[in-house]
Write a protein that holds these residues in place. Structure first.
Motif, PDB file in Angstrom:
ATOM      1  N   MET A   2       4.452  12.910  -4.046  1.00 45.82           N
ATOM      2  CA  MET A   2       4.816  14.485  -3.452  1.00 45.82           C
ATOM      3  C   MET A   2       3.346  15.138  -3.848  1.00 45.82           C
ATOM      4  SD  MET A   2       8.590  14.816  -4.850  1.00 45.82           S
ATOM      5  CE  MET A   2       8.830  16.369  -4.922  1.00 45.82           C
ATOM      6  N   GLU A   3       2.641  14.942  -5.109  1.00 49.33           N
ATOM      7  CA  GLU A   3       1.473  15.700  -5.195  1.00 49.33           C
ATOM      8  C   GLU A   3       0.350  15.266  -4.355  1.00 49.33           C
ATOM      9  OE1 GLU A   3      -1.919  15.590  -8.680  1.00 49.33           O
ATOM     10  OE2 GLU A   3       0.287  14.923  -9.461  1.00 49.33           O
ATOM     11  N   VAL A   4       0.369  13.982  -3.984  1.00 48.94           N
ATOM     12  CA  VAL A   4      -0.563  13.567  -3.164  1.00 48.94           C
ATOM     13  C   VAL A   4      -0.397  14.118  -1.769  1.00 48.94           C
ATOM     14  CG1 VAL A   4      -1.689  11.634  -1.662  1.00 48.94           C
ATOM     15  CG2 VAL A   4      -1.432  11.569  -4.323  1.00 48.94           C
ATOM     16  N   SER A   5       0.898  14.139  -1.307  1.00 46.45           N
ATOM     17  CA  SER A   5       1.418  14.699  -0.049  1.00 46.45           C
ATOM     18  C   SER A   5       1.154  16.050   0.095  1.00 46.45           C
ATOM     19  CB  SER A   5       2.487  14.278   0.492  1.00 46.45           C
ATOM     20  OG  SER A   5       3.548  15.050  -0.252  1.00 46.45           O
TER      21      SER A   5
ATOM     22  N   MET B  23      10.406   7.837 -10.839  1.00 43.30           N
ATOM     23  CA  MET B  23      10.082   9.197 -10.792  1.00 43.30           C
ATOM     24  C   MET B  23       8.682   9.452 -10.633  1.00 43.30           C
ATOM     25  SD  MET B  23      13.458  10.703 -12.906  1.00 43.30           S
ATOM     26  CE  MET B  23      12.925  12.339 -12.677  1.00 43.30           C
ATOM     27  N   ARG B  24       7.726   8.758 -11.611  1.00 46.19           N
ATOM     28  CA  ARG B  24       6.552   8.990 -11.704  1.00 46.19           C
ATOM     29  C   ARG B  24       5.821   8.744 -10.564  1.00 46.19           C
ATOM     30  NH1 ARG B  24       4.573   5.231 -15.796  1.00 46.19           N
ATOM     31  NH2 ARG B  24       6.393   6.047 -17.039  1.00 46.19           N
ATOM     32  N   LYS B  25       6.184   7.635  -9.633  1.00 47.89           N
ATOM     33  CA  LYS B  25       5.596   7.240  -8.449  1.00 47.89           C
ATOM     34  C   LYS B  25       6.061   8.162  -7.569  1.00 47.89           C
ATOM     35  CE  LYS B  25       4.972   2.277  -9.089  1.00 47.89           C
ATOM     36  NZ  LYS B  25       5.453   0.954  -8.508  1.00 47.89           N
TER      37      LYS B  25
ATOM     38  N   VAL C  91      16.008  12.462  -6.290  1.00 46.80           N
ATOM     39  CA  VAL C  91      14.856  13.449  -6.799  1.00 46.80           C
ATOM     40  C   VAL C  91      14.450  14.495  -6.260  1.00 46.80           C
ATOM     41  CG1 VAL C  91      12.081  13.172  -7.452  1.00 46.80           C
ATOM     42  CG2 VAL C  91      13.894  11.364  -8.269  1.00 46.80           C
ATOM     43  N   THR C  92      14.587  14.242  -4.621  1.00 53.35           N
ATOM     44  CA  THR C  92      13.925  15.388  -3.952  1.00 53.35           C
ATOM     45  C   THR C  92      15.229  16.475  -3.435  1.00 53.35           C
ATOM     46  OG1 THR C  92      14.218  14.039  -1.816  1.00 53.35           O
ATOM     47  CG2 THR C  92      12.140  13.954  -2.895  1.00 53.35           C
TER      48      THR C  92
ATOM     49  N   HIS D 259       0.798  -1.224  -0.013  1.00 54.48           N
ATOM     50  CA  HIS D 259       0.100   0.028   0.019  1.00 54.48           C
ATOM     51  C   HIS D 259       0.942   1.259   0.181  1.00 54.48           C
ATOM     52  CE1 HIS D 259      -3.479  -2.501   0.404  1.00 54.48           C
ATOM     53  NE2 HIS D 259      -2.908  -2.968   1.569  1.00 54.48           N
ATOM     54  N   THR D 260       2.016   1.205  -0.631  1.00 53.74           N
ATOM     55  CA  THR D 260       2.821   2.335  -0.647  1.00 53.74           C
ATOM     56  C   THR D 260       3.317   2.290  -2.329  1.00 53.74           C
ATOM     57  OG1 THR D 260       4.958   1.397  -0.441  1.00 53.74           O
ATOM     58  CG2 THR D 260       3.823   1.963   1.359  1.00 53.74           C
ATOM     59  N   ILE D 261       3.737   3.488  -2.769  1.00 54.74           N
ATOM     60  CA  ILE D 261       4.498   3.619  -4.217  1.00 54.74           C
ATOM     61  C   ILE D 261       5.529   2.609  -4.547  1.00 54.74           C
ATOM     62  CG2 ILE D 261       3.850   6.076  -4.104  1.00 54.74           C
ATOM     63  CD1 ILE D 261       7.107   6.524  -3.840  1.00 54.74           C
TER      64      ILE D 261
END
Length: 183
Positions: free
Chosen positions: A126-129, A119-121, A92-93, A72-74
């Motif tokens: 990041m978008e969801v958080s 990278m997509r995940k 990435v971050t 249940h994670t990326i």
């Protein structure tokens, strides 16, 4: 009252290897992120588990439901080692100019296809958080325009650049908490 600013320090790659260099330390890190209060079964809310070391699974003692730290994670269904994910997340971050999937693949020693998916995940997470954070306390707002040089030569409201609204949430000590940008 002294004006003290919070100082954020970024880990070096050497420190990253020291902290998370083995799969066991990575698993412990992700375990603590997933279950900060200790293991809790998603099915029955039972808190006792057996650890199956050969498959890196946590099995509930009550309902026998099995899951990993990646469930249940990326990272679910990944074949990459957890340390590769930590390194990927780190690069990435923390890359100030961004990082391409080809460059990430070369650094991590994985295929370009795998790095693109990673990278997509990460971007999705990041978008969801970002959606979970709400601006509160003191909020400062400003608008700006971004894009290549204007074709019509105008500045400000008459420009053909993309307008961006920037909102910054400050805590009680007037230190930045969250930043939100809307097009």
């Amino acid at each position: 009252m002294a004006n003290t600013k919070q100082k954020y320090t970024q880990l070096s790659t050497t420190q990253l290897f020291e902290l998370y260099g083995t799969e066991d330390t990575c698993r412990t890190f992700f375990f603590n992120l997933k279950w900060p209060e200790g293991y809790v079964c998603r099915e029955c809310s039972h808190t006792q588990y057996n650890y199956i070391k050969t498959r890196s699974l946590f099995q509930c003692k009550c309902c026998v439901k099995q899951e990993t730290v990646c469930t249940h994670t990326i990272m679910q269904d990944t074949k990459l080692p957890l340390f590769t994910w930590i390194l990927g997340l780190y690069y990435v971050t923390t890359s100030k100019q961004g990082i391409s999937s080809e460059c990430l693949a070369e650094i991590l020693g994985i295929s370009t296809k795998a790095s693109r998916l990673m990278m997509r995940k990460i971007r999705y997470a990041m978008e969801v958080s970002n959606e979970t954070f709400t601006l509160a306390d003191t909020i400062e707002m400003d608008g700006t325009y971004v894009g290549s040089p204007s074709k019509n030569g105008k500045r400000g409201l008459g420009t053909d650049k993309t307008p961006v609204l920037i909102s910054l949430s400050l805590d009680k000590g007037l230190y930045p908490k969250y930043l939100q940008m809307n097009i």
